[in-house]
Design an enzyme around this catalytic site. Structure first.
Site, PDB file in Angstrom:
ATOM      1  N   ASP A 588       0.827  -1.209   0.000  1.00  0.00           N
ATOM      2  CA  ASP A 588       0.000   0.000   0.000  1.00  0.00           C
ATOM      3  C   ASP A 588       0.859   1.257   0.000  1.00  0.00           C
ATOM      4  OD1 ASP A 588      -2.303  -1.521   0.012  1.00  0.00           O
ATOM      5  OD2 ASP A 588      -2.417  -1.590   2.196  1.00  0.00           O
ATOM      6  N   GLU A 627      -7.206  11.105 -12.742  1.00  0.00           N
ATOM      7  CA  GLU A 627      -7.562  12.274 -13.535  1.00  0.00           C
ATOM      8  C   GLU A 627      -6.520  13.360 -13.281  1.00  0.00           C
ATOM      9  OE1 GLU A 627     -10.313   9.559 -12.521  1.00  0.00           O
ATOM     10  OE2 GLU A 627      -9.950  11.162 -11.055  1.00  0.00           O
ATOM     11  N   LYS A 860      -3.993   3.260   3.928  1.00  0.00           N
ATOM     12  CA  LYS A 860      -3.297   3.389   5.211  1.00  0.00           C
ATOM     13  C   LYS A 860      -3.523   4.789   5.770  1.00  0.00           C
ATOM     14  CE  LYS A 860      -1.623  -0.726   5.568  1.00  0.00           C
ATOM     15  NZ  LYS A 860      -2.719  -1.284   4.759  1.00  0.00           N
TER      16      LYS A 860
END
Length: 1024
Positions: A588, A627, A860
């Site tokens: 992560d 984006e 996280k």
């Protein structure tokens, strides 16, 4: 005296076979099997007697021999069964009573015909016989009792049972072999006496007889072990060569090949109780016990006092029996008499007796027992108790008798340090792995005496995974062998030291052992369940009158309107709190760093970039999606591979059994890009056509900031410690100090806190530390293969145990030393033997990174903030430009909370902001101080102070915190908060960690803060 060391026949007669030998008798199979169960040999059991059996016919002699075989191992005296049938004791009974007495022996093998044959044989006829009592049972009993005599009845008059060695079948040996055997036996006896060893106890724990019998001293011990067990457990292997041990084993060998150690113990006891005969010279040098025992440090008065308390004896009354005039003194010779009567004589040696006389003897030679008793009875007596009849007294506690009950070896300072180190090592392992030692020790302590042998202690510790050397066991034995020898080990005291129960366990045990409290009596129902009338209820509150209600309402309003408002009284409490963190190599966190690296690349070329970048990774693949509207031309492949290489992932093998794969490779990984531009609907509502200060929030949401004064950086200690542990793991890996570490890893910390009545919290001790870190293959991985580009001397990875030790020393302790508490002390002051340590508790951790788990940006968020303290709005940080208030507003909330705590307005502070998409001003501001305000300002006043000093519009946040600079990849790992603010290359990092000085408001009143708010331009920054 047993036949081995004492007999009336000479050694030559016994070897030549001329001495009287008892005849062997054939017995019924059932009795023979039962007899063998007791460890006896029938062929050498004396089952006949000279004279009588020869006069009997064959059938009767066989019956008598059968009864002898039955009664001998059971130590049965046949005569006792006839006493009830002969009240006049003239030695005769009837035939019926004779049969009854014989049947009472319990011999199921005798038929009625055989009993009748015995009765007929011992029936007498003549004028002196008075029918029907015609059976002479005395002669019958004498015939049976001949089994207890050795040789002729005229030569031996034994009234006791034969010793153990009479039941053995020893083979004669030559005079030379006999001399060697006797020499070895006397040496063994001398060693046992010098070392204080009870020989039979060495074999108790391995002696388990197949069938229990009441004929043995211990029903569960047969007195024999195998030859291999005897040689293995022989206690004096250093002093005895193997040849002498085998001589002893051969001389005590039974027909079944076992060694009868109980017979050897009896013979050793006989040798020890007499002066040994002259033996040949020996090279044996007995090692004297030079240990200094604890009882030697006490005077005889102290030891007698402890014994008196233990036995609850008032010795003065015994002395007064020899002092009729009660003068308080007696003869010196009468002291021994009194101590012997009180069963204290064994405690007093000759030297102790001389010490007593020297201390209490008068000039005329009389012993002053008055002073002696006053000193001894000091634990019992309360001075002048007769003057205060209401005074309360208590019995002496266990410490008063400790001198008499315990006798330990006195250790030197060096040995004490060694013991403390060894015990702390055992205690740490017990607490870390939650090992329960008590049941294993209980299995060895069958008599529940709280003591076992030192050998049993060593076996238990080995079975539980403690690799203790012989010197370690001896060192622990010196501390816990407290009965005056080196054999018996007090495992209860040992467990109290190494397995200390936690406070919550002690509380649970206390509650469990507390007396039962029944249900309280109901005020509304009687014992039969019937309703108690209202007039008869006792102690039930009645409804207040109207006047009382009005008076209570007035008091309430007076209290509520009182100025200044009084804080509600609180009580302090302790609690445990945990926080976790992950390393930069966690899947992560790889994604967070890639997303922020893309953001930095955009801001580097175009500070007005609008970025919302997400990353995912699994196995050897990294995908970037989102984006992005920017004027920069990005090489996404280069950015991704650069981040992966910087973390340290340089190898991937598509095989979970491979020990060479780190989980990801910057050279061979697949990079996927799925990027689009920002939605024009969002762009039009947020920033298109607007000034910098009017730029609206990129989305709706709530954001929080938190601060606490428990550390110098105003971060919760649990999270600060967990985060820095992970950072230190990375530092020692990249520096080469622990080159065998790999990038992936996790940490977790639990701390015991004290919450004070004012709402502040204070860490009291570090309860648990958990570290799971990826590593190379233990004891096999080579540094040249593990570390790319390494050209130094070859190294091999350490073992798992050594890895854990280095992690504790180089990571945990080093990190705690760098964290400063508000008291100025380092956090390592809270770390100690009470801390539970778990390093790689699941075992090996070789496969890690994306090969072990998939990774995703924004998973996280608690690790990125405060580790569970305060609150979280749910929005992630990484990959978002400053217009995304999920990130920028969380930064300004942190600065506001830290400014409040750092300026001394409160000990803890939580700040919340909320936004709507496209709207610049925050919708709300909330402040919580948990009742920890330090000055005259309450929470409402502190909220107003923040409105005066801070502008939380997205454009203002971006300017004040310099958020349009490329600096976010560094924030993506090891928490966004609690970092040291700095400037690198003109770029300000972690500017939100620079608190504003609000201390000028600490001296203000609430009215002054209100006036300052009204005089400011806060309505340009806030909704209201």
């Amino acid at each position: 005296m047993s036949p081995r060391l004492g007999t009336n026949s000479t050694r030559e007669e016994r070897f030549s076979g001329t001495a009287a030998e008892p005849a062997a008798t054939e017995v019924a199979p059932m009795e023979a099997e039962d007899y063998a169960d007791f460890g006896f040999s029938l062929t050498h059991c004396p089952t006949s007697f000279s004279g009588n059996l020869a006069e009997m016919d064959g059938a009767v002699a066989e019956l008598v021999s059968k009864i002898q075989v039955y009664v001998y191992p059971r130590r049965i005296r046949v005569k006792e069964f006839f006493n009830d049938f002969d009240p006049l004791k003239h030695g005769r009974c009837t035939i019926i009573n004779f049969a009854r007495a014989v049947n009472m022996l319990g011999m199921s093998a005798l038929s009625e015909e055989e009993v009748d044959d015995l009765a007929e044989h011992f029936t007498e006829h003549g004028a002196h016989v008075a029918p029907p009592a015609v059976v002479n049972y005395i002669k019958f009993c004498e015939a049976i009792d001949q089994v207890y005599l050795v040789g002729s009845p005229d030569e031996h008059h034994m009234s006791c049972s034969p010793s153990t060695t009479q039941l053995m079948s020893f083979k004669p040996s030559s005079p030379e072999e006999e001399e060697k055997f006797m020499h070895a036996l006397h040496r063994l006896a001398a060693l046992c006496k010098a070392r204080g060893l009870l020989f039979k106890q060495v074999f108790f724990d391995i002696d388990r007889a197949p069938v229990a019998s009441p004929a043995r001293t211990s029903p569960f011990m047969g007195g024999k072990v195998t030859r291999e067990q005897f040689i293995k457990r022989f206690p004096f292997k250093k002093e005895f060569p193997l040849e002498d041990v085998e001589i002893l084993a051969n001389n005590y060998m039974t027909d079944k090949g076992d060694v009868h150690y109980m017979a050897m113990h009896n013979d050793i006891s006989e040798v020890s109780s007499h002066e040994p005969p002259p033996v040949p010279r020996s090279d044996l040098v007995l090692k004297p016990d030079e240990s200094e025992w604890s009882q030697g440090l006490y005077s005889i008065v102290d030891k007698l006092r402890a014994k008196v308390v233990e036995k609850r004896v008032r010795i003065k009354e015994y002395f007064q029996d020899f002092d009729h005039l009660k003068k308080g003194f007696c003869k010196a010779s009468q002291v021994k008499t009194v101590l012997t009567i009180c069963d204290l004589g064994k405690t007093v040696t000759a030297a102790d007796y001389e010490e007593l006389l020297h201390r209490y003897e008068r000039e005329d030679g009389m012993f002053c027992y008055g002073d002696f008793c006053a000193d001894v009875d000091r634990e019992f007596a309360t001075p002048n108790l007769e003057k205060d009849p209401l005074a309360q007294t208590s019995m002496p506690d266990s410490t008063s008798t400790m001198v008499a009950r315990r006798n330990k070896v006195v250790l030197t300072q060096e040995r004490l340090k060694q013991w403390e180190w060894l015990e702390s090592k055992i205690r740490s392992k017990v607490q870390r792995h939650r090992i329960n030692l008590l049941p294993s020790f209980k299995d060895m302590d069958r008599s529940n005496c709280q003591h076992i042998t030192k050998n049993q202690f060593h076996r238990v510790m080995q079975s539980m995974g403690f690799d203790l050397s012989e010197d370690d066991v001896n060192l622990l034995g010196n501390v816990y062998c407290d009965l005056g020898d080196h054999i018996i080990f007090n495992y209860v005291d040992f467990l109290k030291s190494v397995d200390v129960p936690s406070e919550d366990v002690e509380l649970a045990v206390a509650q469990l052992q507390a007396p039962y409290k029944g249900d309280e009596i109901s005020h509304y129902f009687d014992s039969r369940g019937k309703v108690i009338p209202a007039d008869s209820r006792m102690g039930v509150p009645v409804e207040p009158t109207e006047e009382e209600e009005e008076a209570e309402e007035e008091r309430f309003y007076e209290t509520a309107m009182a100025e200044p408002a009084q804080k509600k009284a609180r009580t302090s409490r302790t609690f445990l709190f945990s926080s976790e963190s992950v390393n930069e190599g966690h899947p992560d966190k790889i994604c967070d760093q890639v997303s922020d690296a893309v953001l930095d690349a955009c801001l580097q070329a175009d500070p007005k970039s609008k970025v919302a970048c997400e990353t995912a990774t699994k196995d050897n693949m990294v995908m970037v999606a989102g984006e992005i509207t920017t004027g920069a031309k990005l090489d996404y492949d280069k950015v991704v591979r650069g981040v992966v290489a910087q973390i340290g992932f340089d190898s991937f093998v598509d095989d979970l059994s491979s020990v060479d794969s780190k989980g990801l490779s910057h050279k061979t990984c697949e990079v996927l890009v799925r990027i689009n531009k920002q939605s024009p609907d969002i762009a039009g509502g947020v920033h298109v056509g607007k000034d910098e200060m009017d730029v609206g929030a990129g989305d709706q949401g709530i954001m929080f900031g938190y601060a606490s004064d428990e550390t110098s950086d105003c971060m919760p200690l649990t999270h600060s410690m967990a985060t820095r542990l992970g950072k230190t793991l990375t530092e020692v890996r990249k520096s080469g100090e622990c080159w065998w570490l790999r990038p992936d890893g996790k940490t977790q910390v639990t701390i015991e806190y004290m919450q004070h009545p004012d709402g502040s919290v204070e860490p009291k001790k570090i309860h648990t530390v958990v570290i799971s870190t990826q590593h190379a293959e233990p004891s096999k991985a080579k540094r040249t293969q593990e570390c790319a580009g390494y050209t130094g001397a070859e190294m091999v990875a350490p073992s798992m145990e050594q890895m854990n030790k280095e992690i504790e020393e180089k990571v945990i302790k080093r990190t705690l030393q760098s964290i400063k508490l508000k008291s100025g002390q380092p956090a390592i002051s809270l770390y100690g033997s009470h801390t539970h340590l778990h390093i790689n508790p699941s075992g090996k951790f070789i496969i890690g990174g994306p090969q072990g788990d998939a990774g995703l940006t924004g998973r996280k968020i608690i690790i990125d903030t405060y580790g569970g303290w305060g609150a979280h709005g749910g929005g992630a940080f990484s990959g978002k430009d400053p217009t995304k208030v999920d990130r920028s507003a969380a930064y300004i909330c942190r600065q506001m909370a830290k400014s409040v705590v750092n300026s001394g307005l409160s000990a803890r502070c939580l700040v919340q902001l909320s936004y709507a998409i496209g709207v610049a001003k925050p919708l709300s501001l909330f402040v919580e101080t948990y009742g920890s305000e330090k000055g005259s300002l309450d929470v409402d006043a502190i909220t107003k102070v923040l409105k005066i000093e801070f502008d939380c519009r997205p454009g203002a946040i971006a300017q004040s915190l310099a958020l349009r600079e490329p600096k976010y990849q560094e924030t993506a790992a090891y928490c966004h908060f609690g970092r040291e603010p700095c400037t690198k290359g003109g770029i300000k990092f972690f500017e939100w960690e620079n608190p504003k000085d609000l201390s000028k408001y600490k001296a203000m009143s609430t009215q002054q803060v209100d006036a300052a708010l009204k005089g400011s331009t806060y309505l340009t920054k806030w909704v209201d």
